[in-house]
Scaffold this motif. Structure first.
Motif, PDB file in Angstrom:
ATOM      1  N   GLY A 138      15.827  63.907  31.162  1.00  0.00           N
ATOM      2  CA  GLY A 138      16.580  62.922  30.403  1.00  0.00           C
ATOM      3  C   GLY A 138      16.410  63.111  28.916  1.00  0.00           C
ATOM      4  N   SER A 139      17.325  62.544  28.170  1.00  0.00           N
ATOM      5  CA  SER A 139      17.276  62.608  26.715  1.00  0.00           C
ATOM      6  C   SER A 139      16.017  61.935  26.183  1.00  0.00           C
ATOM      7  CB  SER A 139      18.512  61.921  26.128  1.00  0.00           C
ATOM      8  OG  SER A 139      18.363  61.679  24.744  1.00  0.00           O
ATOM      9  N   LEU A 140      15.526  62.409  25.042  1.00  0.00           N
ATOM     10  CA  LEU A 140      14.391  61.778  24.383  1.00  0.00           C
ATOM     11  C   LEU A 140      14.756  60.427  23.779  1.00  0.00           C
ATOM     12  CD1 LEU A 140      12.807  64.849  22.538  1.00  0.00           C
ATOM     13  CD2 LEU A 140      12.059  63.782  24.669  1.00  0.00           C
ATOM     14  N   ILE A 141      16.044  60.102  23.721  1.00  0.00           N
ATOM     15  CA  ILE A 141      16.478  58.844  23.116  1.00  0.00           C
ATOM     16  C   ILE A 141      16.897  57.836  24.181  1.00  0.00           C
ATOM     17  CG2 ILE A 141      17.918  57.813  21.336  1.00  0.00           C
ATOM     18  CD1 ILE A 141      16.037  60.047  20.384  1.00  0.00           C
ATOM     19  N   TRP A 142      17.889  58.161  24.980  1.00  0.00           N
ATOM     20  CA  TRP A 142      18.353  57.302  26.074  1.00  0.00           C
ATOM     21  C   TRP A 142      18.391  58.138  27.352  1.00  0.00           C
ATOM     22  CZ3 TRP A 142      19.391  52.113  25.557  1.00  0.00           C
ATOM     23  CH2 TRP A 142      19.538  51.611  24.260  1.00  0.00           C
ATOM     24  N   SER A 143      17.466  57.877  28.259  1.00  0.00           N
ATOM     25  CA  SER A 143      17.365  58.691  29.466  1.00  0.00           C
ATOM     26  C   SER A 143      17.867  57.975  30.714  1.00  0.00           C
ATOM     27  CB  SER A 143      15.905  59.098  29.692  1.00  0.00           C
ATOM     28  OG  SER A 143      15.102  57.947  29.929  1.00  0.00           O
ATOM     29  N   GLY A 144      18.236  56.695  30.608  1.00  0.00           N
ATOM     30  CA  GLY A 144      18.563  55.921  31.796  1.00  0.00           C
ATOM     31  C   GLY A 144      17.325  55.414  32.508  1.00  0.00           C
ATOM     32  N   ASN A 145      16.211  55.298  31.785  1.00  0.00           N
ATOM     33  CA  ASN A 145      14.937  54.895  32.384  1.00  0.00           C
ATOM     34  C   ASN A 145      14.753  53.381  32.422  1.00  0.00           C
ATOM     35  OD1 ASN A 145      12.316  55.616  33.486  1.00  0.00           O
ATOM     36  ND2 ASN A 145      11.448  54.937  31.550  1.00  0.00           N
ATOM     37  N   THR A 146      15.595  52.640  31.712  1.00  0.00           N
ATOM     38  CA  THR A 146      15.415  51.191  31.619  1.00  0.00           C
ATOM     39  C   THR A 146      16.639  50.452  32.140  1.00  0.00           C
ATOM     40  OG1 THR A 146      16.436  50.899  29.446  1.00  0.00           O
ATOM     41  CG2 THR A 146      14.134  51.593  29.490  1.00  0.00           C
ATOM     42  N   ALA A 147      16.485  49.135  32.253  1.00  0.00           N
ATOM     43  CA  ALA A 147      17.628  48.288  32.589  1.00  0.00           C
ATOM     44  C   ALA A 147      18.707  48.436  31.526  1.00  0.00           C
ATOM     45  CB  ALA A 147      17.175  46.829  32.690  1.00  0.00           C
ATOM     46  N   THR A 148      19.938  48.171  31.909  1.00  0.00           N
ATOM     47  CA  THR A 148      21.048  48.278  30.960  1.00  0.00           C
ATOM     48  C   THR A 148      20.932  47.185  29.901  1.00  0.00           C
ATOM     49  OG1 THR A 148      22.370  46.986  32.525  1.00  0.00           O
ATOM     50  CG2 THR A 148      22.643  49.374  32.560  1.00  0.00           C
ATOM     51  N   MET A 149      21.268  47.535  28.673  1.00  0.00           N
ATOM     52  CA  MET A 149      21.149  46.630  27.536  1.00  0.00           C
ATOM     53  C   MET A 149      22.526  46.099  27.143  1.00  0.00           C
ATOM     54  SD  MET A 149      19.710  47.469  23.676  1.00  0.00           S
ATOM     55  CE  MET A 149      18.095  47.957  24.281  1.00  0.00           C
ATOM     56  N   PRO A 150      22.647  44.801  26.826  1.00  0.00           N
ATOM     57  CA  PRO A 150      23.941  44.294  26.351  1.00  0.00           C
ATOM     58  C   PRO A 150      24.304  44.906  25.006  1.00  0.00           C
ATOM     59  CG  PRO A 150      22.234  42.610  26.147  1.00  0.00           C
ATOM     60  CD  PRO A 150      21.630  43.739  26.914  1.00  0.00           C
ATOM     61  N   LYS A 151      25.529  45.421  24.925  1.00  0.00           N
ATOM     62  CA  LYS A 151      25.982  46.111  23.715  1.00  0.00           C
ATOM     63  C   LYS A 151      27.463  45.872  23.481  1.00  0.00           C
ATOM     64  CE  LYS A 151      23.161  50.296  24.521  1.00  0.00           C
ATOM     65  NZ  LYS A 151      23.267  51.760  24.628  1.00  0.00           N
ATOM     66  N   ILE A 152      27.867  46.173  22.280  1.00  0.00           N
ATOM     67  CA  ILE A 152      29.269  46.384  21.937  1.00  0.00           C
ATOM     68  C   ILE A 152      29.366  47.789  21.369  1.00  0.00           C
ATOM     69  CG2 ILE A 152      31.210  45.668  20.488  1.00  0.00           C
ATOM     70  CD1 ILE A 152      30.017  42.879  20.428  1.00  0.00           C
ATOM     71  N   MET A 153      30.257  48.605  21.905  1.00  0.00           N
ATOM     72  CA  MET A 153      30.317  50.002  21.480  1.00  0.00           C
ATOM     73  C   MET A 153      31.756  50.480  21.371  1.00  0.00           C
ATOM     74  SD  MET A 153      28.650  53.443  23.216  1.00  0.00           S
ATOM     75  CE  MET A 153      26.992  53.057  22.647  1.00  0.00           C
ATOM     76  N   ILE A 154      32.037  51.181  20.302  1.00  0.00           N
ATOM     77  CA  ILE A 154      33.298  51.898  20.140  1.00  0.00           C
ATOM     78  C   ILE A 154      32.959  53.384  20.161  1.00  0.00           C
ATOM     79  CG2 ILE A 154      33.183  51.760  17.606  1.00  0.00           C
ATOM     80  CD1 ILE A 154      36.267  51.645  17.654  1.00  0.00           C
ATOM     81  N   ARG A 155      33.725  54.150  20.925  1.00  0.00           N
ATOM     82  CA  ARG A 155      33.349  55.542  21.081  1.00  0.00           C
ATOM     83  C   ARG A 155      34.564  56.436  21.304  1.00  0.00           C
ATOM     84  NH1 ARG A 155      30.986  56.537  27.146  1.00  0.00           N
ATOM     85  NH2 ARG A 155      32.513  55.333  28.318  1.00  0.00           N
ATOM     86  N   ILE A 156      34.373  57.696  21.027  1.00  0.00           N
ATOM     87  CA  ILE A 156      35.320  58.761  21.364  1.00  0.00           C
ATOM     88  C   ILE A 156      34.567  59.659  22.335  1.00  0.00           C
ATOM     89  CG2 ILE A 156      36.721  60.661  20.480  1.00  0.00           C
ATOM     90  CD1 ILE A 156      36.764  59.214  17.786  1.00  0.00           C
TER      91      ILE A 156
END
Length: 479
Positions: A132-150
């Motif tokens: 997994g990534s050193l930043i976000w690996s999917g190791n934790t519960a999902t976090m509430p967010k607002i995200m705009i992405r391409i």
């Protein structure tokens, strides 16, 4: 617990009926999953609970029932919408009912927007075989967010598709029940692809920037959270002298966690080769790569199905966090990856590390902190399939094995947060550890599949054996 579970099941089924009646485009997925996990020791083996979005309780046996409904975005539509709900009821030592996913999303052209709790992992590569990534690996519960992405690469104008980009910008909430309550998340990333997609060789580079900021500190009070502070967070600048803690005036405002990334893809027709590298960023010093050997390396071979079914993917990764921006002559530096003196719970959410699952949390001074972040590890992953007499569908397997050396955590620091009488209380002697996992998935028919996992830990950190048995029933409804 049973009464609440029945209410959740009923509400989810009603939502599913509504979803079926309102879905107009894209693909609607309805899924039910039942899992039982148990171990021979006090905890589940490492790979039975790590990088599973925090749904499994690592402290002993688990019985889980989940129901999910999801409408994906249609890629061939200019404008579309989607939504998802995944509710999990868990009987364990820490029983819980949780919404693993609960979100709505929309797209206009190549731009997507989502709000809520959605499974998320980042990085310039993606593989269920990975550490997994050193930043976000999917190791934790999902976090509430607002995200705009391409999410998909878009050609840069006037480059004849030799240069394309993608990225995202988001805001999230860490919530309460933390040392610093009400903390915000700022996250963004930008990726570039070099050369046209159909070329046999492609290069990718990227940068990830995440910051924990704001919130209420138990002794410092309210931390900076104005719009001006957000602009400082966005640009990675230091805090204002009259409103920010001293360390954040000298360095950057908030707790920064980021990465430089690079990947090279080579298409050899029957085999795709990907080599990737992730450099961990925590301070301004690390942006200059003072510890170039720290970070994660990876090599993945993807075989064409006509070449091999028995082995379709082979992956090797190497993790090193031993230098931590050490100065010349030092063995280990003072950066303390994932830890922070103000945000004492560090880069974690719901008592689990957001980044590499090999980093460990533990109690320190009556609060949860990073206690093991000096690590050297090698990781192998293998997956494929083979035919059996049970079903006309092949039996799929996934094998992971990880070897690590851990040295605890140094507490080199300055200012009021240091314990001068015990400058390195968490540093330990080298501890060797092995983690293994074998996962088998057998599809019985187009809707039903059986899942089995075996996990074995051997070493000085844990010595566990465990099993998972599961059934997944899914319905795919396409227009």
């Amino acid at each position: 617990m049973i009464r609440y579970s029945l209410k959740i099941i009923l509400a989810t089924l009603l939502f599913g009926c509504f979803a079926i009646s309102t879905a107009a485009q894209g693909q609607l997925e309805l899924k039910s999953q039942s899992h039982v996990l148990f171990g021979t020791g006090g905890n589940l083996p490492f790979w039975l609970h790590s990088n599973k979005y925090g749904i499994y309780d690592k402290e002993g046996s688990n019985l889980l029932q989940s129901f999910s409904f999801q409408k994906g975005l249609a890629h061939n539509k200019l404008i579309d919408y989607g939504f998802g709900v995944d509710v999990v009821g868990r009987l364990s030592a820490n029983e819980n009912i949780l919404f693993n996913e609960l979100y709505g999303e929309a797209k206009v052209g190549f731009i997507e927007l989502y709000a809520g709790k959605k499974k998320w992992s980042d990085g310039i590569w993606s593989s269920g075989l990975s550490l997994g990534s050193l930043i976000w690996s999917g190791n934790t519960a999902t976090m509430p967010k607002i995200m705009i992405r391409i999410p998909e690469y878009v050609p840069v104008p006037y480059t004849n598709r030799y240069l394309s980009f993608r990225g995202y910008l988001g805001h999230g909430w860490f919530g309460d029940n933390r040392y610093v309550e009400g903390t915000y998340l700022h996250e963004k990333a930008l990726y570039l692809r070099l050369l046209q997609e159909e070329f046999p060789v492609n290069g990718h580079i990227g940068i990830i920037h995440n910051v924990q900021w704001a919130g209420k500190h138990p002794t410092l009070g309210d931390l900076p959270d104005s719009f001006g502070d957000y602009l400082r967070i966005f640009s990675g600048r230091a805090g204002e002298a009259n409103t920010s803690p001293g360390g954040e005036v000298i360095n950057a405002l908030g707790n920064t966690v980021g990465a430089y990334e690079a990947r090279l893809d080579v298409d050899l027709r029957n085999i795709d080769i990907s080599a990737y590298r992730q450099f961990f960023i925590e301070t301004s010093v690390s942006t200059r790569l003072r510890s170039p050997w720290d970070g994660q390396w990876g090599l993945k071979l993807q075989m064409d199905e006509l070449t091999s079914n028995f082995i379709t993917t082979l992956l090797w990764e190497h993790l090193n966090t031993k230098e931590q921006n050490a100065k010349t002559g030092e063995t280990i530096g003072a950066d303390q990856y994932y830890h922070n003196f103000i945000y004492s719970n560090g880069w974690s959410y719901k008592s689990r590390i957001l980044g590499s699952p090999l980093v460990q949390l533990g109690p320190v001074n009556d609060r949860l902190e990073v206690v093991n972040n000096i690590i050297l590890a090698h990781h192998l992953g293998l997956e494929g399939s083979f035919s059996t007499s049970i079903s006309r569908w092949p039996l799929k397997y996934q094998l992971k094995t990880t070897y690590s050396r851990s040295y605890g955590r140094t507490s080199n620091c300055g200012g009021d947060f240091c314990d001068e009488n015990d400058p390195q209380p968490l540093r330990t002697e080298r501890k060797d550890q092995w983690y293994h996992q074998l996962k088998l998935t057998q599809k019985i028919n187009k809707n039903l599949s059986l899942n089995t996992m075996i996990g074995i830990d051997k070493g000085e950190l844990s010595d566990e054996t465990g099993f998972m048995l599961g059934v997944t029933y899914s319905i795919l409804n396409k227009e």
